[in-house]
Design an enzyme around this catalytic site. Sequence first.
Site, PDB file in Angstrom:
ATOM      1  N   ASP A 129       0.813  -1.216   0.000  1.00  0.00           N
ATOM      2  CA  ASP A 129       0.000   0.000   0.000  1.00  0.00           C
ATOM      3  C   ASP A 129       0.847   1.267   0.000  1.00  0.00           C
ATOM      4  O   ASP A 129       2.073   1.220   0.185  1.00  0.00           O
ATOM      5  CB  ASP A 129      -0.962  -0.011   1.200  1.00  0.00           C
ATOM      6  CG  ASP A 129      -0.279  -0.319   2.532  1.00  0.00           C
ATOM      7  OD1 ASP A 129       0.971  -0.363   2.572  1.00  0.00           O
ATOM      8  OD2 ASP A 129      -0.979  -0.514   3.528  1.00  0.00           O
TER       9      ASP A 129
ATOM     10  N   ASN B 174      -7.915  -2.211  14.203  1.00  0.00           N
ATOM     11  CA  ASN B 174      -9.274  -2.570  13.765  1.00  0.00           C
ATOM     12  C   ASN B 174      -9.260  -3.821  12.879  1.00  0.00           C
ATOM     13  O   ASN B 174     -10.246  -4.145  12.242  1.00  0.00           O
ATOM     14  CB  ASN B 174      -9.922  -1.393  13.017  1.00  0.00           C
ATOM     15  CG  ASN B 174      -9.137  -0.982  11.773  1.00  0.00           C
ATOM     16  OD1 ASN B 174      -8.166  -1.623  11.408  1.00  0.00           O
ATOM     17  ND2 ASN B 174      -9.582   0.084  11.123  1.00  0.00           N
TER      18      ASN B 174
ATOM     19  N   HIS C 212      -7.313  -4.263  10.224  1.00  0.00           N
ATOM     20  CA  HIS C 212      -7.016  -4.047   8.802  1.00  0.00           C
ATOM     21  C   HIS C 212      -5.690  -4.696   8.412  1.00  0.00           C
ATOM     22  O   HIS C 212      -4.789  -4.862   9.235  1.00  0.00           O
ATOM     23  CB  HIS C 212      -7.080  -2.561   8.409  1.00  0.00           C
ATOM     24  CG  HIS C 212      -5.935  -1.697   8.806  1.00  0.00           C
ATOM     25  ND1 HIS C 212      -6.096  -0.388   9.195  1.00  0.00           N
ATOM     26  CD2 HIS C 212      -4.597  -1.914   8.855  1.00  0.00           C
ATOM     27  CE1 HIS C 212      -4.918   0.138   9.457  1.00  0.00           C
ATOM     28  NE2 HIS C 212      -3.997  -0.758   9.257  1.00  0.00           N
TER      29      HIS C 212
ATOM     30  N   GLU D 244      -9.540  -1.616   5.125  1.00  0.00           N
ATOM     31  CA  GLU D 244     -10.268  -1.281   6.338  1.00  0.00           C
ATOM     32  C   GLU D 244     -11.479  -2.208   6.483  1.00  0.00           C
ATOM     33  O   GLU D 244     -11.887  -2.860   5.511  1.00  0.00           O
ATOM     34  CB  GLU D 244     -10.730   0.182   6.261  1.00  0.00           C
ATOM     35  CG  GLU D 244      -9.592   1.195   6.142  1.00  0.00           C
ATOM     36  CD  GLU D 244      -8.817   1.420   7.441  1.00  0.00           C
ATOM     37  OE1 GLU D 244      -8.815   0.532   8.328  1.00  0.00           O
ATOM     38  OE2 GLU D 244      -8.185   2.481   7.566  1.00  0.00           O
TER      39      GLU D 244
HETATM   40  C1  GLP Z   1      -0.604   0.764   8.644  1.00  0.00           C
HETATM   41  C2  GLP Z   1      -0.231  -0.098   7.418  1.00  0.00           C
HETATM   42  C3  GLP Z   1      -0.435  -1.559   7.689  1.00  0.00           C
HETATM   43  C4  GLP Z   1       0.140  -1.889   9.053  1.00  0.00           C
HETATM   44  C5  GLP Z   1      -0.660  -1.209  10.132  1.00  0.00           C
HETATM   45  C6  GLP Z   1      -0.087  -1.403  11.532  1.00  0.00           C
HETATM   46  O1  GLP Z   1      -1.740   1.512   8.505  1.00  0.00           O
HETATM   47  N1  GLP Z   1      -0.908   0.272   6.216  1.00  0.00           N
HETATM   48  O2  GLP Z   1       0.165  -2.315   6.646  1.00  0.00           O
HETATM   49  O3  GLP Z   1       0.103  -3.273   9.277  1.00  0.00           O
HETATM   50  O4  GLP Z   1      -0.843   0.147   9.868  1.00  0.00           O
HETATM   51  O5  GLP Z   1       0.948  -0.510  11.790  1.00  0.00           O
HETATM   52  P1  GLP Z   1       2.024  -0.726  12.924  1.00  0.00           P
HETATM   53  O6  GLP Z   1       2.852  -1.867  12.501  1.00  0.00           O
HETATM   54  O7  GLP Z   1       2.803   0.561  12.976  1.00  0.00           O
HETATM   55  O8  GLP Z   1       1.261  -1.013  14.177  1.00  0.00           O
END
Ligand code: GLP
Length: 258
Positions: free
Chosen positions: A81, A152, A154, A159
């Site tokens: 992404d 959440n 995702h 989402e």
């Molecule tokens: C972001 C990314 C995800 C990631 C998630 C968790 O929004 N798009 O790919 O897994 O958030 O982030 P973190 O690893 O900083 O908790």
Amino acid sequence: MQNTKKGTHPIQVKTFENPQEGAAYLAKRIADLINEKRDEGEKCVLGMATGSTPEPLYKELIRLHKEQGLSFVNVITYNLDEYFPITSDSNQSYHYYMHRQLFDHVDIKRENVHVPNGDLPKEEVEAYCRSYEEQIEKAGGIDLQILGIGHNGHIGFNEPGSDENTRTRLIDLDERTREANARNFGDINEVPTQAITMGIHTILKAKEIYLMAWGDAKAPAVKNSVKGKATKDVPASLLQFHQNCTFVLDKGAAKELN
Ligand code: GLP
């Protein structure tokens, strides 16, 4: 009880003392796969993730490259992404993140690196997303997909509400996601309201999937994904539709599973 709905499979869970041990386990699996593919004269296609969660994994891969000669010459990457809109040289972009966290420190060929382009006119995004999927197909599909998980549930930026048929597309970010990511932008108002993300369908096509999660704060999302029913309300629970998906957890993230 595991979900027994037709077409679902139990998600495998590996729990480690701390994120470093979990990251070392996954780095070894990735290194073995890269080397196996190299021995067969093949490319290894990896699906990459961003966020704080994969940082220890990328550190360990860099260490394996520097200290044990792991080469990325036969590796092709596709990132999950990117924010939209964002320029790739912006410090908050996932382009920038990937280069700083991994690509700049290993011998991957720059032409083999793909991160969705968040710097396109909006009317070009749909065709671009289709071409991103086609490129992955042409490369032979993703051999191993790395994932983190949002609070959440995702995955990528899929989402809640993203179902198992979703492809690479533009998506509106949840407020909670924007709040969680505001730390990288200084101010929530600076966080883009949209992103380009691979879909759940795109992710499920990978041959092997590993989702990492560290810390107590991720425990409810992990529990809902592993023990709950497969539902688009918790996008990571849709990984139950994959036959070879493993969650790599530390004790904190695993604490609601027993
Ligand atoms: C972001 C990314 C995800 C990631 C998630 C968790 O929004 N798009 O790919 O897994 O958030 O982030 P973190 O690893 O900083 O908790």
